[in-house]
Each structure stands twice: as structure tokens, then as C-alpha cells.
Enzyme design. Sequence first.
Site, mmCIF file in Angstrom:
data_model
loop_
_atom_site.group_PDB
_atom_site.id
_atom_site.type_symbol
_atom_site.label_atom_id
_atom_site.label_comp_id
_atom_site.label_asym_id
_atom_site.label_seq_id
_atom_site.Cartn_x
_atom_site.Cartn_y
_atom_site.Cartn_z
ATOM 1 N N ARG A 30 6.955 21.380 17.397
ATOM 2 C CA ARG A 30 7.238 22.329 16.305
ATOM 3 C C ARG A 30 7.342 21.576 14.980
ATOM 4 O O ARG A 30 6.774 21.990 13.961
ATOM 5 C CB ARG A 30 8.549 23.069 16.569
ATOM 6 N N ASP A 52 1.714 15.411 25.407
ATOM 7 C CA ASP A 52 1.753 16.682 24.676
ATOM 8 C C ASP A 52 1.838 16.485 23.161
ATOM 9 O O ASP A 52 1.331 17.312 22.396
ATOM 10 C CB ASP A 52 2.927 17.545 25.155
ATOM 11 N N ASN A 95 -2.901 20.178 28.284
ATOM 12 C CA ASN A 95 -2.155 21.237 28.964
ATOM 13 C C ASN A 95 -0.876 21.527 28.180
ATOM 14 O O ASN A 95 0.148 21.868 28.750
ATOM 15 C CB ASN A 95 -1.828 20.802 30.402
ATOM 16 N N GLY A 97 1.171 23.709 26.130
ATOM 17 C CA GLY A 97 1.436 25.069 25.644
ATOM 18 C C GLY A 97 2.076 25.032 24.266
ATOM 19 O O GLY A 97 1.817 25.898 23.424
ATOM 20 N N SER A 172 6.396 34.895 27.842
ATOM 21 C CA SER A 172 6.714 33.559 27.351
ATOM 22 C C SER A 172 7.234 33.681 25.925
ATOM 23 O O SER A 172 6.648 34.392 25.103
ATOM 24 C CB SER A 172 5.461 32.678 27.370
ATOM 25 N N SER A 173 8.315 32.998 25.631
ATOM 26 C CA SER A 173 8.864 33.033 24.282
ATOM 27 C C SER A 173 7.957 32.279 23.313
ATOM 28 O O SER A 173 8.126 32.370 22.105
ATOM 29 C CB SER A 173 10.252 32.416 24.276
ATOM 30 N N GLN A 174 6.994 31.541 23.859
ATOM 31 C CA GLN A 174 6.128 30.751 22.973
ATOM 32 C C GLN A 174 5.252 31.629 22.097
ATOM 33 O O GLN A 174 4.813 31.222 21.037
ATOM 34 C CB GLN A 174 5.268 29.793 23.795
ATOM 35 N N SER A 202 13.707 33.285 27.633
ATOM 36 C CA SER A 202 13.901 31.958 27.034
ATOM 37 C C SER A 202 14.373 32.028 25.578
ATOM 38 O O SER A 202 13.820 31.369 24.699
ATOM 39 C CB SER A 202 12.611 31.140 27.102
ATOM 40 N N ASP A 322 13.158 25.481 32.105
ATOM 41 C CA ASP A 322 12.604 24.192 32.529
ATOM 42 C C ASP A 322 13.616 23.370 33.323
ATOM 43 O O ASP A 322 13.312 22.833 34.388
ATOM 44 C CB ASP A 322 12.128 23.385 31.318
ATOM 45 N N LYS A 349 3.635 28.330 34.162
ATOM 46 C CA LYS A 349 3.833 27.021 33.512
ATOM 47 C C LYS A 349 2.718 26.067 33.946
ATOM 48 O O LYS A 349 1.672 26.518 34.427
ATOM 49 C CB LYS A 349 5.203 26.471 33.888
ATOM 50 N N ARG A 353 5.313 27.160 39.409
ATOM 51 C CA ARG A 353 6.420 26.287 39.820
ATOM 52 C C ARG A 353 7.270 26.883 40.939
ATOM 53 O O ARG A 353 7.932 26.141 41.674
ATOM 54 C CB ARG A 353 7.301 25.964 38.608
ATOM 55 N N ARG A 398 7.266 17.978 35.563
ATOM 56 C CA ARG A 398 8.616 18.297 36.074
ATOM 57 C C ARG A 398 8.678 18.273 37.601
ATOM 58 O O ARG A 398 9.725 17.997 38.173
ATOM 59 C CB ARG A 398 9.089 19.643 35.533
#
Length: 664
Positions: A30, A52, A95, A97, A172-174, A202, A322, A349, A353, A398
Site C-alpha cells: 500500500r 510480493d 501471485n 493480490g 475480499s476486502s482488497q 477482513s 491470514d 487465497k 487454504r 503460509r
Amino acid sequence: MFDTAFLDLPALHAVRGTVRLPGSKSISNRVLLLAALCQGRTVVHDLLDADDTQVMLQALRQLGCGVAVEGTRAVIDGIGGRADRPRRADLFLGNAGTAMRPLAAALAVLGGDYTLRGVPRMHERPIGDLVDALQVLGCDVHYEGASGYPPLRIGEPKLRLDQPIAVRGDVSSQFLTALLLALPLAAGEQDIAIDVTGELVSKPYIDITLQLLGRFGVRVRCDGWRRFTIARGAAYQSPGEIHVEGDASSASYFIAAGALSADAGGLKIEGVGADSIQGDVRFVEAARLMGAHIDSGPNWLRARRGAWPLKAIDLDCNHIPDAAMTLAVMALYADGPCTLRNIASWRVKETDRIAALATELRKLGAQVDEGADFLRVTPPADTTAWRAASIHTYDDHRMAMCGALAAFNPAGLPVRIENPRCVGKTFPDYFETLFSLAMSAAAVPVICIDGPTASGKGTLAAAVARRLGYHYLDSGALYRLTGLAARARGLEPNATHETMLAKLARQLPTRFGEQGEVWLNGHDVTIAIRTEAAGADASRLSTLPTVRQALLDLQRQAARLPGLVTDGRDMGTVIFPAAQLKVYLTASADQRAERRHKQLLSKGISANIDSLRADLEERDMRDSTRTAAPLQAAPDALPLDNSTLSIDETVEQVLTWWQDRQPF
Ligand code: DC
């Protein structure tokens, strides 16, 4: 970073010490994007240095930002207000996000001719809700492949901002984060409102976004998590300098390790504390519910074992999506079944998962029930129900990081982590960090390779070590170093000075580098120890019993996690008599003479093959008949004649023997 096919973790008993966390992935990406959208320069400190953030930095370079990175410090010159920014780019976002979604939104609002793509799994991760919202507000965004998924093609927008923009918040909050980061670019004469439909998942990640927008000069009004309003005239302004917090999700593995550790000292974790802006820090509360003992202060946490076994929990994990994966592995150590609820977002994700954890935890001996949005883990009934498992990691960092926590199992079983390099996404040094803090439940695995001169034992040992991710000790180098140290003091390496030489050997001021470099007293002696003269001195020193004794501790200290491969004379008999695998490598004198001949020629040294062969045979005789540590195969060593084998075939044979001794 471990770049091996798999990494075997011996059973771990405890952790102790201090861990400094890498920067938060969510904050890093961000902050990078915000810095890029500003006018002028932003200096970012403690940035995460991982896959990332690399893809984000690369994208920013392609978009015309000035990007200078030195370790964890990045200097970003933004494109804000620059009419000359490149308007075309084909961006590969791996990968990540946290790069795909906000970049898609920001570029769609800015306009240009852009393609955004990633790895195949990225093309399976939904983005339709964001694209729908962007299209409604007048952006030109299209799918290059399957509808609803990246890759995306972005053109010039015709923005319509008079109506509130609706975005789904329940996948997704993204998506909401992406709009919140992008829309200040369009805030002119009017306020811009975003309405969230569905229950917002999230929420803590939205909090991070709002906090960071504030640091970059944009205030957003939040009404009950349903409507977000960006005031007219909002504009990004660089804070000049900004620090990235440590990653709270990464902290979860070490909090768990502290809680699982049989050592009362516990672990100090630096980089996140009770005042963190990251929602995942609330993992601390969940771990406390399970009985972990956690203290905290500004920018630090300390975790140690409290209740044992851990206490079973039934928890809504929506606020820590996460970090809650770590709870699923901690559940293996609970006093009953644990249920993790409201985790549907796990399915989209890096991998699915829920399915992945169910499969892998079953391999370890747990009983697992999974649903669309929950996971219930019943731990192995007793020590005998645990299984040594090879954990498949689905290219999900993860899965690898939380899977490693199974190494604390009470059955003393090792755990294999497949494709350990996937931790590079957010924590490239994860395993190194864990090993530096952990104590093994039993002796660290050791493989010893001995054999006559020029049998290729050094090459073999180093190659086996590389394949397993183990440390490599070239014990001959220690004798060579002692010889150099003696010469530097003006001492002849012979029996007259035995006491002095032993003292020197005991306190060798030496250091070994990652790439095989060797230092003595701060000088790089990598080449100096390889000369014929250094070899001759080493050979003389190695006949002195007190010198051999003095080097014993140094050699034993090399057996560090995750394991050791070593070569040399008495490694399997005196230094590591309990080594799990001992190999005695031989080749015919003809073969060895030929190999040495080639080796010398490749260094530009001419030699006569017959005299080399005679030298070898003479040295074999001397080495095998000397009194101190004669050249002899350990009684339990496996003989391996590699006269007709290539190096690769020799390595494969040793790895096969090693694998035969593993429980996987
Ligand atoms: O493997 P190398 O050539 O670097 O070894 C240097 C000398 O040290 C050689 O004469 C063998 C001796 N040596 C030893 O006695 N014990 C060991 N563990 C390793 C080497």
C-alpha cells in the site's frame, strides 16, 4: 532462502531468543503504491524485501516512478501530476493480490493502455467484483481471459462519480481497499462515496488502508463500515519518510512457536506490538484463548508456553484471516477439537487454504472436518497417533510457514516441507530465522563422508548438503586454517610446538561465508588455504593428537539445524560417531589420478599422471597407517566405489540412502 526441493525439519523442542520481523506485506505494498501516486519523493523504511514487493516495485518502475532500493529502504519518486508518465505497460504481478487489485483500480482511474497479469493461480483468483465497480464508475476495464479473473486490459476512463459506487465486501476486502486507494485520484469538485454491499470481510485490512491514506494526506469518512466518503479536493501528499511495521501475520508463527516451546524463556518478537495498526495482531488474543502466555509493549511481543496442552477453541476468525491458519496448526496441540469459523475467504487465497490445511493436517494424524467456511481440527489422540508427514505447500507461503510448527510434535517426528522457497513471497528468511531460535528435540541430523584423497568426497558432501539445505563442514579446511594461523605467528606446524598449535586451533578466529568463502582474522583466505603448501602443513598438523582434540568442539558445533553434511578423516568415528549416515567413498587409484590430473590441468598446472598416481598410492599408505586418526572406514559406513559413476549418480546414491532412513 532455502532453494531445495524439500526441507526436513527435525523434531523441535523449544525456541529462545529474539526475532526481528520482516516488514508487513499489506503495509509495504500500500505504501509503495501511495508513494507512487504522490508528487515528489517518499523514503520508505523497513520495507518488506520479498516476492510480493518485488513485483510491485517492478510495476512502479514500468509506470515511470523513480525507484531506488537498498535492502529494506526504498526511495520512490512518484508520478503524481506528471504529464509525461508512460501510458502503456504490460505488468506481471506474480501471485501478489496486494499488487493486482490496487494497481488495477489506480490505473483504471488514471487511464492509459495497460495489461495486468500474473502466475496461473493469480488467474484463478476472482476480481470480478472490483471490475464491476470500476466499470460502473466509467473505467475501461476488460478481461483478457476468463470473465471475472485476471489478466485485465485497461484503457481510458470516462468517469461518472455523481452516484455512490457499490462494491461487494463479502469476498475480499482488497476490492474496497483498491477503490479507496484509487479514488482520491479522481476527487475534484465533488465528494466520492463508496457503498459496501454484503457483510464486509477482513475489516482490519480496511483499517490499515484508512490509516495509511491519512498518512498520505487523504481523510476518508467511514459510516458504520457501509459507506466510505472521500471529501472533494482530496489529494495525495507524501509524508516524506514513512516506516513500515513488522508483519503481524508473520509474527503469528513465532507467537505460536513460543506457546509450543518447552522452554520457559520464550521468544521476544520485535517489529509489531500492542499498538499495531494491523488487525492480524489480534491473533494475540486468539493465542491467549488457547493458553499462550503473551506480554506486549510498543513494537514488541513476548510469547511463551502457558497452558499445556493448549486449550481447544471455537472462534470466528473473520478478523484475522491470514494469521488464523496458524491457529489451525496450533489446534494439533489442543486438548480437544478446535473450530475456526467464518473463513470462506481462505478459498480464494494463494491456494484453497481450507482444503489444503484439511489435507495436510490429516497427514499429520489429525481428524479434520471442512465446510464452505469453517475448519474443525481434532488433534491426534495421543503421541502414537502422530505421523511423520511430507507437507505439500501448494506454492503458498503460509502453508510452509505454519506447517513448520508441526515440528514441535510430542512424538519427536521430523516434518518435511515441500518447496520451501515459497516462503519468499513474504518472508524469504523464515526457516533460517526459525532455526536460529530453535533447539532440536534430539541430535541434529549428520551425514559423514570419508574416503581417500581425490575420491571426490568434498564435492559429494557439498552437493548433498546443497540438495538437502544442510550446512556443509569441510573439516580439512580447519586443519588448513590452523596451519595458516601457525605460519602467521611464525610457528612451524610440527610436534615441537604442539601445545601452542593446539591453543591456536582451539581459538581459531575463523568465519565461513554463504558462498564457501573462508576468513581468518578478518582476511579472506578462501584461496590461500587451497595451496599445496597449506595442504602439506595441514597434513603434518593432523597427525598431532592434541591439535585434533582442540578442533573437536569446533567441528561438533557445526552440527546446527536443519542438519550437517561433513567430510574428512575421523568425522564418522570420533567427531560424530552417532551420525545417521556414514559413507566411505572410494575410487580406483587410476581414476583418482585421472581426476586430479584433470583438476590440475583446469587450473593451468601441468602434471604427469603416472607420478600423480604414485603420489596418491603413497599417501593412501601413509594415511591408513598413521597412528592418529588413520584413514579407515567407520565400521557402520556404507562403501561407495564411484570409479564408474558420475558426480550426479554418486550424489543420487547418497540421497537415496538418506531417504531410505527417513520416515516420510
Ligand atoms: O581434505 P584436505 O586435503 O583439505 O585435508 C587436509 C589435511 O588434513 C589432509 O592431510 C587430511 C587431514 N585431515 C584430517 O586428518 N582429518 C580431517 N577430519 C580432515 C582432514
